[in-house]
Design a protein around this motif. Structure first.
Motif, PDB file in Angstrom:
ATOM      1  N   VAL A  71       0.869  -1.178   0.000  1.00  0.00           N
ATOM      2  CA  VAL A  71       0.000   0.000   0.000  1.00  0.00           C
ATOM      3  C   VAL A  71       0.905   1.228   0.000  1.00  0.00           C
ATOM      4  O   VAL A  71       1.251   1.749   1.050  1.00  0.00           O
ATOM      5  N   LEU A  72       1.294   1.667  -1.196  1.00  0.00           N
ATOM      6  CA  LEU A  72       2.177   2.827  -1.296  1.00  0.00           C
ATOM      7  C   LEU A  72       1.446   4.084  -0.824  1.00  0.00           C
ATOM      8  O   LEU A  72       0.289   4.313  -1.176  1.00  0.00           O
ATOM      9  N   LYS A  73       2.120   4.868  -0.037  1.00  0.00           N
ATOM     10  CA  LYS A  73       1.565   6.115   0.460  1.00  0.00           C
ATOM     11  C   LYS A  73       1.830   7.224  -0.556  1.00  0.00           C
ATOM     12  O   LYS A  73       2.810   7.172  -1.287  1.00  0.00           O
ATOM     13  N   PRO A  74       0.983   8.255  -0.590  1.00  0.00           N
ATOM     14  CA  PRO A  74       1.269   9.392  -1.468  1.00  0.00           C
ATOM     15  C   PRO A  74       2.642   9.973  -1.135  1.00  0.00           C
ATOM     16  O   PRO A  74       3.001  10.110   0.028  1.00  0.00           O
ATOM     17  N   GLU A 117      19.070  12.728  -1.793  1.00  0.00           N
ATOM     18  CA  GLU A 117      18.352  13.999  -1.654  1.00  0.00           C
ATOM     19  C   GLU A 117      16.870  13.829  -1.951  1.00  0.00           C
ATOM     20  O   GLU A 117      16.023  14.415  -1.280  1.00  0.00           O
ATOM     21  N   GLN A 118      16.544  12.991  -2.945  1.00  0.00           N
ATOM     22  CA  GLN A 118      15.139  12.744  -3.241  1.00  0.00           C
ATOM     23  C   GLN A 118      14.458  12.075  -2.049  1.00  0.00           C
ATOM     24  O   GLN A 118      13.337  12.432  -1.684  1.00  0.00           O
ATOM     25  N   ALA A 119      15.125  11.109  -1.443  1.00  0.00           N
ATOM     26  CA  ALA A 119      14.552  10.434  -0.276  1.00  0.00           C
ATOM     27  C   ALA A 119      14.343  11.416   0.873  1.00  0.00           C
ATOM     28  O   ALA A 119      13.289  11.423   1.512  1.00  0.00           O
ATOM     29  N   ARG A 120      15.338  12.240   1.128  1.00  0.00           N
ATOM     30  CA  ARG A 120      15.202  13.217   2.214  1.00  0.00           C
ATOM     31  C   ARG A 120      14.099  14.220   1.933  1.00  0.00           C
ATOM     32  O   ARG A 120      13.457  14.730   2.859  1.00  0.00           O
ATOM     33  N   SER A 121      13.856  14.516   0.658  1.00  0.00           N
ATOM     34  CA  SER A 121      12.847  15.519   0.324  1.00  0.00           C
ATOM     35  C   SER A 121      11.428  15.037   0.591  1.00  0.00           C
ATOM     36  O   SER A 121      10.494  15.831   0.521  1.00  0.00           O
ATOM     37  N   VAL A 122      11.251  13.756   0.913  1.00  0.00           N
ATOM     38  CA  VAL A 122       9.921  13.270   1.278  1.00  0.00           C
ATOM     39  C   VAL A 122       9.403  14.052   2.482  1.00  0.00           C
ATOM     40  O   VAL A 122       8.232  14.378   2.562  1.00  0.00           O
ATOM     41  N   LEU A 123      10.282  14.380   3.419  1.00  0.00           N
ATOM     42  CA  LEU A 123       9.886  15.161   4.602  1.00  0.00           C
ATOM     43  C   LEU A 123      10.538  16.528   4.684  1.00  0.00           C
ATOM     44  O   LEU A 123      10.052  17.395   5.394  1.00  0.00           O
ATOM     45  N   TRP A 124      11.663  16.715   4.028  1.00  0.00           N
ATOM     46  CA  TRP A 124      12.424  17.947   4.181  1.00  0.00           C
ATOM     47  C   TRP A 124      12.689  18.566   2.825  1.00  0.00           C
ATOM     48  O   TRP A 124      13.002  17.878   1.870  1.00  0.00           O
ATOM     49  N   ASP A 125      12.592  19.877   2.756  1.00  0.00           N
ATOM     50  CA  ASP A 125      12.896  20.627   1.549  1.00  0.00           C
ATOM     51  C   ASP A 125      14.107  21.495   1.852  1.00  0.00           C
ATOM     52  O   ASP A 125      13.976  22.597   2.356  1.00  0.00           O
ATOM     53  N   GLY A 126      15.292  20.947   1.589  1.00  0.00           N
ATOM     54  CA  GLY A 126      16.518  21.652   1.955  1.00  0.00           C
ATOM     55  C   GLY A 126      16.626  21.712   3.457  1.00  0.00           C
ATOM     56  O   GLY A 126      16.601  20.700   4.134  1.00  0.00           O
TER      57      GLY A 126
END
Length: 140
Positions: A71-74, A117-126
């Motif tokens: 069940v992939l989350k958005p 960076e893509q993985a971190r951007s799931v919760l953080w934007d820079g």
């Protein structure tokens, strides 16, 4: 101290000759403490679900990973062919739960910095968290 609002980004895959080992890791953030996934699992009292299994925490983590794939989350990202590495913190035999004989947990990194960076951007934007101020970990 346990902070119920603390968040982490997890990665899940399988490994081993027969893909019979679940690998569940946290994506590290600069200047953030490491996460003990076995401790997180223990706080969820997995004994109530898995009883006297040799590692109810390992079973709970395998369920977490398995469920994240079914069940992939958005906002989830999926890179099944990406090269990765893990610094294991712990492992547990889980006796075939969710199709795995073993679960390994620890610090997970993609070899490609752009994927990190893509993985971190799931919760953080820079440097700006994608959550409200009250959701930030206490030490930030």
């Amino acid at each position: 101290m346990w902070n119920p609002r603390r968040v982490a980004i997890l990665a899940y895959t399988s490994t081993g000759e027969s893909r019979d080992t679940a690998a569940i890791g946290y994506i590290p953030f600069p200047d953030m403490p490491d996460v003990s996934l076995m401790d997180v699992a223990a706080r969820h009292r997995p004994q109530s679900l898995y009883g006297s299994k040799s590692s109810p925490e390992g079973c709970w983590l395998a369920c977490l990973g398995y469920s994240s794939r079914t069940v992939l989350k958005p906002g989830s990202i999926d890179h099944p062919e990406a090269a990765w590495a893990m610094q294991p913190d712990a492992s547990a035999d889980i006796g075939g739960m969710y199709g795995y004989g073993k679960v390994v947990v620890g610090r997970f990194t993609f070899d490609d910095p752009a994927l990190m960076e893509q993985a971190r951007s799931v919760l953080w934007d820079g440097d700006v968290p994608k959550m409200s101020a009250e959701d930030k970990p206490a030490h930030v």
